[in-house]
Write a protein that holds these residues in place. Structure first.
Motif, PDB file in Angstrom:
ATOM      1  N   ALA A  33     117.974  92.949 106.132  1.00  0.00           N
ATOM      2  CA  ALA A  33     116.588  93.281 106.509  1.00  0.00           C
ATOM      3  C   ALA A  33     116.343  92.920 107.974  1.00  0.00           C
ATOM      4  N   TRP A  34     116.845  91.772 108.393  1.00  0.00           N
ATOM      5  CA  TRP A  34     116.671  91.368 109.804  1.00  0.00           C
ATOM      6  C   TRP A  34     117.433  92.290 110.754  1.00  0.00           C
ATOM      7  N   PHE A  35     118.634  92.679 110.376  1.00  0.00           N
ATOM      8  CA  PHE A  35     119.391  93.620 111.212  1.00  0.00           C
ATOM      9  C   PHE A  35     118.626  94.945 111.346  1.00  0.00           C
ATOM     10  N   ALA A  36     118.030  95.407 110.245  1.00  0.00           N
ATOM     11  CA  ALA A  36     117.285  96.669 110.279  1.00  0.00           C
ATOM     12  C   ALA A  36     116.083  96.544 111.214  1.00  0.00           C
ATOM     13  N   GLN A  37     115.393  95.406 111.128  1.00  0.00           N
ATOM     14  CA  GLN A  37     114.248  95.177 112.025  1.00  0.00           C
ATOM     15  C   GLN A  37     114.711  95.129 113.479  1.00  0.00           C
ATOM     16  N   PHE A  38     115.848  94.495 113.692  1.00  0.00           N
ATOM     17  CA  PHE A  38     116.390  94.390 115.052  1.00  0.00           C
ATOM     18  C   PHE A  38     116.627  95.774 115.640  1.00  0.00           C
ATOM     19  N   SER A  39     117.190  96.653 114.837  1.00  0.00           N
ATOM     20  CA  SER A  39     117.528  97.981 115.358  1.00  0.00           C
ATOM     21  C   SER A  39     116.273  98.823 115.604  1.00  0.00           C
ATOM     22  N   ARG A  40     115.159  98.459 114.950  1.00  0.00           N
ATOM     23  CA  ARG A  40     113.937  99.249 115.106  1.00  0.00           C
ATOM     24  C   ARG A  40     113.055  98.797 116.263  1.00  0.00           C
ATOM     25  N   THR A  41     113.089  97.507 116.571  1.00  0.00           N
ATOM     26  CA  THR A  41     112.127  97.001 117.561  1.00  0.00           C
ATOM     27  C   THR A  41     112.625  97.186 118.997  1.00  0.00           C
ATOM     28  N   ALA A  51     117.602  87.924 116.216  1.00  0.00           N
ATOM     29  CA  ALA A  51     119.014  87.587 116.407  1.00  0.00           C
ATOM     30  C   ALA A  51     119.250  86.103 116.129  1.00  0.00           C
ATOM     31  N   ASP A  52     118.296  85.258 116.539  1.00  0.00           N
ATOM     32  CA  ASP A  52     118.403  83.821 116.256  1.00  0.00           C
ATOM     33  C   ASP A  52     118.422  83.567 114.746  1.00  0.00           C
ATOM     34  N   HIS A  53     117.491  84.215 114.041  1.00  0.00           N
ATOM     35  CA  HIS A  53     117.446  84.069 112.570  1.00  0.00           C
ATOM     36  C   HIS A  53     118.765  84.511 111.945  1.00  0.00           C
ATOM     37  N   ILE A  54     119.247  85.660 112.404  1.00  0.00           N
ATOM     38  CA  ILE A  54     120.478  86.232 111.852  1.00  0.00           C
ATOM     39  C   ILE A  54     121.657  85.276 112.080  1.00  0.00           C
ATOM     40  N   CYS A  55     121.796  84.810 113.311  1.00  0.00           N
ATOM     41  CA  CYS A  55     122.932  83.937 113.645  1.00  0.00           C
ATOM     42  C   CYS A  55     122.863  82.627 112.854  1.00  0.00           C
ATOM     43  N   ASP A  56     121.675  82.044 112.786  1.00  0.00           N
ATOM     44  CA  ASP A  56     121.521  80.784 112.039  1.00  0.00           C
ATOM     45  C   ASP A  56     121.831  80.990 110.555  1.00  0.00           C
ATOM     46  N   ALA A  57     121.270  82.055 109.983  1.00  0.00           N
ATOM     47  CA  ALA A  57     121.451  82.294 108.546  1.00  0.00           C
ATOM     48  C   ALA A  57     122.918  82.602 108.225  1.00  0.00           C
ATOM     49  N   LEU A  58     123.555  83.385 109.088  1.00  0.00           N
ATOM     50  CA  LEU A  58     124.959  83.727 108.824  1.00  0.00           C
ATOM     51  C   LEU A  58     125.873  82.515 108.960  1.00  0.00           C
ATOM     52  N   THR A  59     125.523  81.631 109.884  1.00  0.00           N
ATOM     53  CA  THR A  59     126.325  80.420 110.059  1.00  0.00           C
ATOM     54  C   THR A  59     126.254  79.556 108.793  1.00  0.00           C
ATOM     55  N   LEU A 117     127.930  93.021 115.409  1.00  0.00           N
ATOM     56  CA  LEU A 117     127.879  91.984 114.367  1.00  0.00           C
ATOM     57  C   LEU A 117     127.343  92.586 113.057  1.00  0.00           C
ATOM     58  N   ALA A 118     126.313  93.416 113.161  1.00  0.00           N
ATOM     59  CA  ALA A 118     125.748  94.067 111.962  1.00  0.00           C
ATOM     60  C   ALA A 118     126.816  94.890 111.250  1.00  0.00           C
ATOM     61  N   GLU A 119     127.624  95.589 112.026  1.00  0.00           N
ATOM     62  CA  GLU A 119     128.679  96.426 111.426  1.00  0.00           C
ATOM     63  C   GLU A 119     129.752  95.570 110.756  1.00  0.00           C
ATOM     64  N   MET A 120     130.115  94.476 111.416  1.00  0.00           N
ATOM     65  CA  MET A 120     131.110  93.571 110.827  1.00  0.00           C
ATOM     66  C   MET A 120     130.605  93.004 109.498  1.00  0.00           C
ATOM     67  N   ILE A 121     129.348  92.601 109.513  1.00  0.00           N
ATOM     68  CA  ILE A 121     128.771  91.986 108.310  1.00  0.00           C
ATOM     69  C   ILE A 121     128.631  93.023 107.195  1.00  0.00           C
ATOM     70  N   LYS A 122     128.270  94.236 107.584  1.00  0.00           N
ATOM     71  CA  LYS A 122     128.137  95.307 106.593  1.00  0.00           C
ATOM     72  C   LYS A 122     129.475  95.523 105.877  1.00  0.00           C
ATOM     73  N   HIS A 123     130.531  95.551 106.655  1.00  0.00           N
ATOM     74  CA  HIS A 123     131.871  95.723 106.076  1.00  0.00           C
ATOM     75  C   HIS A 123     132.217  94.549 105.151  1.00  0.00           C
ATOM     76  N   HIS A 124     131.958  93.352 105.629  1.00  0.00           N
ATOM     77  CA  HIS A 124     132.299  92.146 104.871  1.00  0.00           C
ATOM     78  C   HIS A 124     131.510  92.082 103.554  1.00  0.00           C
ATOM     79  N   VAL A 125     130.236  92.393 103.622  1.00  0.00           N
ATOM     80  CA  VAL A 125     129.375  92.375 102.432  1.00  0.00           C
ATOM     81  C   VAL A 125     129.864  93.410 101.423  1.00  0.00           C
ATOM     82  N   LYS A 126     130.265  94.566 101.927  1.00  0.00           N
ATOM     83  CA  LYS A 126     130.782  95.612 101.044  1.00  0.00           C
ATOM     84  C   LYS A 126     132.033  95.112 100.314  1.00  0.00           C
TER      85      LYS A 126
END
Ligand code: FE2
Length: 166
Positions: A33-41, A51-59, A117-126
């Motif tokens: 959801a955060w990646f989607a918001q990032f790409s829209r704003t 990006a801060d939220h994403i990096c912290d949460a992924l870590t 990073l979004a693409e990498m995570i998308k692949h990993h989640v899949k």
């Protein structure tokens, strides 16, 4: 007598918490959801914040997986291929996360880095969520997903508290 309302150990078996897979999938949906918001704003400040939220949460997410879920997975399944691939993907993502965190959002490459990073995570989640992937293998194994869910949640909260205090 002080009344302590700790439920995690007493409520075992009837836990209100999500099991390990549920918890990890919820993390995935949040970051997507955060990646989607990032790409829209277009707002730079908003981008930085997301990006801060994403990096912290992924870590935190990668850490609890590596400390709790992945070791339990390989112990139960012996599936080195799936396990090692996931670990290598985490290492790649963590490198990119560190680079993004060190970057200024004004940097010309900032958006591209977050998009990659979004693409990498998308692949990993899949790989984790697809039929026959790590999560479905875990469900078929004798991993105790309820107990692991509690352990993941406890470690997650600990890491979040440490991050907040820093
Ligand atoms: Fe993972």
């Amino acid at each position: 007598m002080a009344s302590k309302s700790r439920s995690s150990s007493t409520a075992r078996g009837r836990s209100k918490h999500a099991d390990a897979i549920g918890l990890l999938k919820t993390d995935h949906r949040q970051v997507e959801a955060w990646f989607a918001q990032f790409s829209r704003t277009k707002n730079q400040q908003k981008k930085r914040q997301l990006a801060d939220h994403i990096c912290d949460a992924l870590t935190v997410h990668a850490t609890i997986e590596e400390e709790v879920f992945y070791p339990a997975f390989i112990e139960a399944t012996g599936d080195k291929d799936t396990h090692h691939e996931a670990v290598v993907e985490h290492a790649g993502a963590k490198k990119l996360i560190a680079e993004i965190q060190a970057m200024s959002p004004d940097d010309d490459y900032y958006d591209a880095m977050v998009t990659v990073l979004a693409e990498m995570i998308k692949h990993h989640v899949k790989e984790e969520e697809q039929p026959g992937g790590m999560f479905s293998e875990a469900k078929k194994s004798d991993m105790d997903l309820q107990v692991l869910g509690e352990q993941l949640l406890a470690r997650k909260q600990e890491l979040q508290a440490t991050a907040k205090a820093a």
